[in-house]
Motif scaffolding. Structure first.
Motif, PDB file in Angstrom:
ATOM      1  N   GLY A 266       2.433  -0.530  -0.907  1.00 28.39           N
ATOM      2  CA  GLY A 266       2.553   0.339   0.455  1.00 28.39           C
ATOM      3  C   GLY A 266       3.655   1.454   0.384  1.00 28.39           C
TER       4      GLY A 266
ATOM      5  N   ALA B  71       7.684  -5.287  -3.614  1.00 24.19           N
ATOM      6  CA  ALA B  71       7.820  -4.433  -2.391  1.00 24.19           C
ATOM      7  C   ALA B  71       6.492  -4.905  -1.580  1.00 24.19           C
ATOM      8  N   VAL B  72       6.764  -6.132  -0.962  1.00 25.27           N
ATOM      9  CA  VAL B  72       6.048  -6.454   0.244  1.00 25.27           C
ATOM     10  C   VAL B  72       6.866  -6.983   1.374  1.00 25.27           C
TER      11      VAL B  72
HETATM   12  N1  LIG Z   1       9.435   1.596   3.730  1.00 28.64           N
HETATM   13  C1  LIG Z   1      10.760   1.639   3.501  1.00 28.64           C
HETATM   14  O1  LIG Z   1      11.371   2.965   3.716  1.00 28.64           O
HETATM   15  C2  LIG Z   1      11.362   0.601   2.974  1.00 28.64           C
HETATM   16  C3  LIG Z   1      12.751   0.737   2.766  1.00 28.64           C
HETATM   17  C4  LIG Z   1      13.473  -0.153   2.277  1.00 28.64           C
HETATM   18  C5  LIG Z   1      13.060  -1.384   1.703  1.00 28.64           C
HETATM   19  N2  LIG Z   1      11.745  -1.785   2.246  1.00 28.64           N
HETATM   20  C6  LIG Z   1      11.151  -3.199   2.071  1.00 28.64           C
HETATM   21  O2  LIG Z   1      10.185  -2.825   1.020  1.00 28.64           O
HETATM   22  C7  LIG Z   1       9.243  -4.021   1.395  1.00 28.64           C
HETATM   23  C8  LIG Z   1       7.938  -3.136   1.457  1.00 28.64           C
HETATM   24  O3  LIG Z   1       7.963  -2.149   2.746  1.00 28.64           O
HETATM   25  P1  LIG Z   1       6.905  -1.089   2.943  1.00 28.64           P
HETATM   26  O4  LIG Z   1       7.270  -0.367   3.992  1.00 28.64           O
HETATM   27  O5  LIG Z   1       6.444  -0.517   1.455  1.00 28.64           O
HETATM   28  O6  LIG Z   1       5.699  -2.072   3.444  1.00 28.64           O
HETATM   29  P2  LIG Z   1       4.069  -1.720   3.502  1.00 28.64           P
HETATM   30  O7  LIG Z   1       3.820  -0.079   3.451  1.00 28.64           O
HETATM   31  O8  LIG Z   1       3.517  -2.597   4.827  1.00 28.64           O
HETATM   32  O9  LIG Z   1       3.338  -2.316   2.188  1.00 28.64           O
HETATM   33  C9  LIG Z   1       3.099  -3.662   2.064  1.00 28.64           C
HETATM   34  C10 LIG Z   1       1.914  -3.870   0.876  1.00 28.64           C
HETATM   35  O10 LIG Z   1       1.550  -5.032   1.101  1.00 28.64           O
HETATM   36  C11 LIG Z   1       0.226  -4.904   1.288  1.00 28.64           C
HETATM   37  N3  LIG Z   1      -0.353  -6.155   1.957  1.00 28.64           N
HETATM   38  C12 LIG Z   1       0.004  -6.607   3.214  1.00 28.64           C
HETATM   39  N4  LIG Z   1      -0.543  -7.759   3.650  1.00 28.64           N
HETATM   40  C13 LIG Z   1      -1.425  -7.903   2.765  1.00 28.64           C
HETATM   41  C14 LIG Z   1      -2.384  -8.798   2.509  1.00 28.64           C
HETATM   42  N5  LIG Z   1      -2.755  -9.546   3.203  1.00 28.64           N
HETATM   43  N6  LIG Z   1      -3.233  -8.734   1.362  1.00 28.64           N
HETATM   44  C15 LIG Z   1      -2.942  -7.788   0.377  1.00 28.64           C
HETATM   45  N7  LIG Z   1      -2.212  -6.728   0.488  1.00 28.64           N
HETATM   46  C16 LIG Z   1      -1.155  -7.066   1.612  1.00 28.64           C
HETATM   47  C17 LIG Z   1       0.091  -3.850   2.063  1.00 28.64           C
HETATM   48  O11 LIG Z   1      -1.598  -3.230   1.920  1.00 28.64           O
HETATM   49  P3  LIG Z   1      -2.124  -1.952   2.490  1.00 28.64           P
HETATM   50  O12 LIG Z   1      -1.313  -0.801   1.588  1.00 28.64           O
HETATM   51  O13 LIG Z   1      -3.414  -2.039   2.333  1.00 28.64           O
HETATM   52  O14 LIG Z   1      -1.667  -2.051   4.045  1.00 28.64           O
HETATM   53  C18 LIG Z   1       0.975  -2.843   1.416  1.00 28.64           C
HETATM   54  O15 LIG Z   1       0.385  -2.201   0.125  1.00 28.64           O
HETATM   55  C19 LIG Z   1       9.623  -4.608   2.842  1.00 28.64           C
HETATM   56  O16 LIG Z   1      10.172  -6.002   2.289  1.00 28.64           O
HETATM   57  C20 LIG Z   1      10.663  -3.468   3.313  1.00 28.64           C
HETATM   58  O17 LIG Z   1      11.503  -4.344   4.126  1.00 28.64           O
HETATM   59  C21 LIG Z   1      11.173  -0.669   2.695  1.00 28.64           C
END
Ligand SMILES: NC(=O)c1ccc[n+]([C@@H]2O[C@H](COP(=O)([O-])OP(=O)(O)OC[C@H]3O[C@@H](n4cnc5c(N)ncnc54)[C@H](OP(=O)(O)O)[C@@H]3O)[C@@H](O)[C@H]2O)c1
Length: 212
Positions: free
Chosen positions: A9, A66-67
């Motif tokens: 993601g 990173a989920v």
């Molecule tokens: N975003 C930030 O700036 C940030 C910063 C620091 C920490 N984090 C942490 O990093 C982690 C990931 O965050 P993120 O923002 O990268 O989240 P995200 O954009 O929602 O990415 C999560 C990934 O998981 C996939 N996914 C979700 N449900 C699924 C399912 N049922 N089957 C298959 N794949 C699935 C999503 O697929 P799709 O791509 O198809 O939606 C996406 O690729 C989290 O724990 C967050 O707290 C995030």
């Protein structure tokens, strides 16, 4: 290194792309569609490919977790035992509506992950940076003064791998100590995220607070 991306993601997509551009072999896995993984791999260049979580984990020197916290068990089952594998986690233990931590203070998401996969080499890194700033930091990576990025872990090989990946993306790695320091890092990360997403210029501002 060979780096498997578990969760492609905002974080996994961007970090995987930068790892590939920095010369690592990257496998993108775990998105809702195979098309998205293929597109990420194509855009990241010749060092990247798409695969399943099992393929991302197989033979990997490190995997990036990173989920969303609610998906951790599912992706771990698909990735396998991860015995001996370095697991770099940026996944914050957030509740379903992303308003609060579900684990805090007496333990942490990183430690809970290490208990779920006791033979894996878990290190916590990258969680404290908003994904929005990653490409900009990478572009400025050759500058002398780099923004700092905290990591913590107990396993030497995992800590070394985290340091290398943090440097390759353009940050100055800051050792926050053993894995139990994630009890402090994760609430701090939540604060960074709140700062990042409230108000204009937030992401840029948020990562500058790291050293503080
Ligand atoms: N975003 C930030 O700036 C940030 C910063 C620091 C920490 N984090 C942490 O990093 C982690 C990931 O965050 P993120 O923002 O990268 O989240 P995200 O954009 O929602 O990415 C999560 C990934 O998981 C996939 N996914 C979700 N449900 C699924 C399912 N049922 N089957 C298959 N794949 C699935 C999503 O697929 P799709 O791509 O198809 O939606 C996406 O690729 C989290 O724990 C967050 O707290 C995030």
């Amino acid at each position: 290194m060979r780096v498997g991306i578990l969760g492609s993601g905002l974080m996994g997509g961007k970090l995987g792309t930068l790892f590939a551009r920095a010369g690592h072999d990257v496998v993108f896995s775990y998105a809702r569609t195979k098309g998205k993984l293929a597109r990420l791999a194509r855009e990241a260049g010749p060092n990247a490919r798409a695969g399943s979580p099992a393929e991302a984990a197989e033979g990997a020197d490190a995997v990036l977790l990173a989920v969303h916290w609610s998906r951790v068990d599912d992706v771990l089952v698909q990735a396998g035992s991860l015995a001996g594998t370095v697991v770099v986690t940026c996944s914050l233990p957030m509740n379903a509506d992303d308003t609060d931590l579900v684990i805090a203070h007496r333990t942490s998401g990183a430690e809970a992950l290490a208990r779920k996969r006791p033979k894996a080499r878990v290190v916590s890194a990258f969680g404290t940076v908003p994904s929005e700033v990653l490409f900009g930091v990478y572009e400025r990576r050759r500058r002398k003064l780099r923004p700092s990025l905290l990591y913590c872990g107990d396993d030497k090989r995992a800590r070394n791998a985290a340091v290398r990946l943090i440097e390759d993306v353009g940050f100055d790695p800051v050792d926050a100590g053993p894995l139990r320091m994630a009890r402090n890092l994760e609430p701090f990360t939540l604060l960074i995220a709140q700062l990042a997403y409230e108000g204009k210029g937030g992401p840029e501002l948020a990562y500058r607070f790291e050293r503080l």
